[in-house]
Design an enzyme around this catalytic site. Structure first.
Site, PDB file in Angstrom:
ATOM      1  CG  ASN A   1      -1.606   1.386   1.486  1.00 28.28           C
ATOM      2  OD1 ASN A   1      -1.824   2.082   0.544  1.00 28.28           O
ATOM      3  ND2 ASN A   1      -2.059   1.485   2.708  1.00 28.28           N
ATOM      4  CD1 TRP A   2       3.647   1.074  -2.655  1.00 27.03           C
ATOM      5  CD2 TRP A   2       3.505   2.246  -4.876  1.00 27.03           C
ATOM      6  NE1 TRP A   2       4.726   0.663  -3.669  1.00 27.03           N
ATOM      7  CE2 TRP A   2       4.460   1.177  -4.873  1.00 27.03           C
ATOM      8  CE3 TRP A   2       3.184   3.205  -5.685  1.00 27.03           C
ATOM      9  CZ2 TRP A   2       4.873   0.994  -6.346  1.00 27.03           C
ATOM     10  CZ3 TRP A   2       3.883   2.669  -7.248  1.00 27.03           C
ATOM     11  CH2 TRP A   2       4.785   1.641  -7.134  1.00 27.03           C
ATOM     12  CE  LYS A   3       0.174   3.322   4.654  1.00 25.26           C
ATOM     13  NZ  LYS A   3       0.214   3.327   6.165  1.00 25.26           N
TER      14      LYS A   3
ATOM     15  CG  HIS B   1      -5.450   2.209   5.061  1.00 27.77           C
ATOM     16  ND1 HIS B   1      -5.177   2.895   6.194  1.00 27.77           N
ATOM     17  CD2 HIS B   1      -4.505   0.955   5.026  1.00 27.77           C
ATOM     18  CE1 HIS B   1      -3.748   2.768   6.413  1.00 27.77           C
ATOM     19  NE2 HIS B   1      -3.647   1.295   6.047  1.00 27.77           N
TER      20      HIS B   1
ATOM     21  CD  GLU C   1      -2.666   5.655   6.659  1.00 29.22           C
ATOM     22  OE1 GLU C   1      -2.620   5.574   5.444  1.00 29.22           O
ATOM     23  OE2 GLU C   1      -1.657   5.072   7.176  1.00 29.22           O
TER      24      GLU C   1
ATOM     25  CD  GLU D   1      -3.392  -2.385   7.221  1.00 31.18           C
ATOM     26  OE1 GLU D   1      -2.275  -2.933   6.801  1.00 31.18           O
ATOM     27  OE2 GLU D   1      -3.672  -1.386   7.294  1.00 31.18           O
TER      28      GLU D   1
ATOM     29  CB  SER E   1       5.562  -2.243  11.519  1.00 32.72           C
ATOM     30  OG  SER E   1       4.939  -0.918  12.083  1.00 32.72           O
TER      31      SER E   1
ATOM     32  N   GLY F   1       2.918  -1.278   4.327  1.00 29.51           N
ATOM     33  CA  GLY F   1       2.833   0.046   3.984  1.00 29.51           C
ATOM     34  C   GLY F   1       4.230   0.483   3.676  1.00 29.51           C
ATOM     35  N   GLY F   2       5.066   1.386   4.660  1.00 36.34           N
ATOM     36  CA  GLY F   2       6.268   1.530   4.467  1.00 36.34           C
ATOM     37  C   GLY F   2       7.390   0.936   3.519  1.00 36.34           C
TER      38      GLY F   2
HETATM   39  P1  PGA Z   1       3.077   0.044   7.640  1.00 36.45           P
HETATM   40  O1  PGA Z   1       1.471   0.205   6.932  1.00 36.45           O
HETATM   41  O2  PGA Z   1       3.352  -1.397   6.911  1.00 36.45           O
HETATM   42  O3  PGA Z   1       4.068   1.307   7.105  1.00 36.45           O
HETATM   43  O4  PGA Z   1       2.868  -0.155   9.136  1.00 36.45           O
HETATM   44  C1  PGA Z   1       0.645  -0.450   6.801  1.00 36.45           C
HETATM   45  C2  PGA Z   1      -0.608  -0.175   6.110  1.00 36.45           C
HETATM   46  O5  PGA Z   1      -0.985   0.969   6.744  1.00 36.45           O
HETATM   47  O6  PGA Z   1      -1.118  -0.745   5.384  1.00 36.45           O
END
Ligand code: PGA
Length: 260
Positions: free
Chosen positions: A15-17, A101, A103, A173, A219, A240-241
């Site tokens: 997930n590149w956000k 998600h 966010e 998540e 993470s 994500g990251g």
């Molecule tokens: P993260 O994000 O791997 O940076 O913790 C996960 C996500 O929000 O899907």
């Protein structure tokens, strides 16, 4: 994953956000494609920003990588400034859409009701929804994790038909683990996945629940993915990251096959 779970093909999704321009998207795939060209133990999905979806689809043609949108509106078209619909996402060549998600829930007013509407719309337009659920830190500390997951499951997914439900992917998540470097232990992830699978069995039957893929997100890194996936109820990861760097994402994809 144990042998009995082999009917559930793992999914490693990035997930590149709100990261990467179209040019950066091309650069990512130039490196990533060669590193995952031979992979067939899992589905590989990258959720890019809307504006880069077509470029991402073009760059991954002929590779095992699939492209996802990061959300999808519930109407096919209309006066909904800033939103993007299922038919548009399909037309861009995507097969998946992330829905709900944390966010989106935290910053953009996403609720269990809109999660339901977006999930149903994705299915209507032949996109596989990756539906995110997860508790906040206070909720976990107050012992409410099971209640929160159950509520999100029932309100967000409980009204789907069995046929619809059989086509979704769920991502657990925990919000306290997202972008914090604080990963859930494999045991915590397994316990939460069990809560979700139990709900799935209650609502949609044992067979459907046994086929449901539940990803863990929060993470995930190259060095923790195989321990997480060694849990029989963990069917993949939403990253994500660590998905922003093609080499680390490829390591996650490759390490995810080590535990079975
Ligand atoms: P993260 O994000 O791997 O940076 O913790 C996960 C996500 O929000 O899907």
């Amino acid at each position: 994953m144990s042998e009995v779970d082999f009917q559930r093909k793992p999914v490693i999704a990035g997930n590149w956000k709100m990261f990467k321009t179209a040019v950066e998207t091309r650069q990512f795939f130039k490196v990533f494609n060669t590193l995952v060209a031979q992979v067939d133990h899992c589905e590989i999905v990258i959720a890019a920003p809307f504006i880069s979806l077509e470029v991402a689809v073009e760059e991954t043609a002929g590779s095992p990588v699939q492209i996802a949108a990061q959300s999808v509106h519930w109407e096919a078209q209309g006066a909904f400034t800033g939103e993007v619909s299922g038919p548009m996402i399909r037309a861009a060549g995507c097969n998946y859409a992330v829905v709900g998600h944390s966010e989106r829930r935290q910053y953009f007013g996403e609720t269990d009701e809109t999660v339901y509407k977006r999930t149903a719309a994705a299915l209507r337009h032949r996109l596989t929804p990756i539906v995110c659920v997860g508790e906040r830190l206070e909720e976990r500390e107050d012992g409410k994790t099971e209640n929160v997951l159950t509520r999100q499951f029932i309100e967000g997914l409980g009204s789907l038909t069995v046929e619809q439900f059989s086509r979704i992917i769920v991502a657990y998540e925990p919000i306290w683990a997202i972008g914090t470097g604080r990963t859930a232990t494999p045991a915590i992830a397994a316990e939460a996945h069990e809560v979700l699978r139990t709900q799935a069995a209650k609502r949609f039957g044992e067979d459907i629940a046994a086929g449901l893929r539940i990803l863990y997100g929060g993470s995930v890194k190259p060095d923790n993915v195989s321990d997480l996936m060694a849990e029989s109820g963990v069917d993949g990861a939403l990253v994500g990251g660590a998905s922003l760097d093609p080499r680390s994402m490829a390591l996650i994809v490759n390490h995810s096959g080590e535990s079975f």
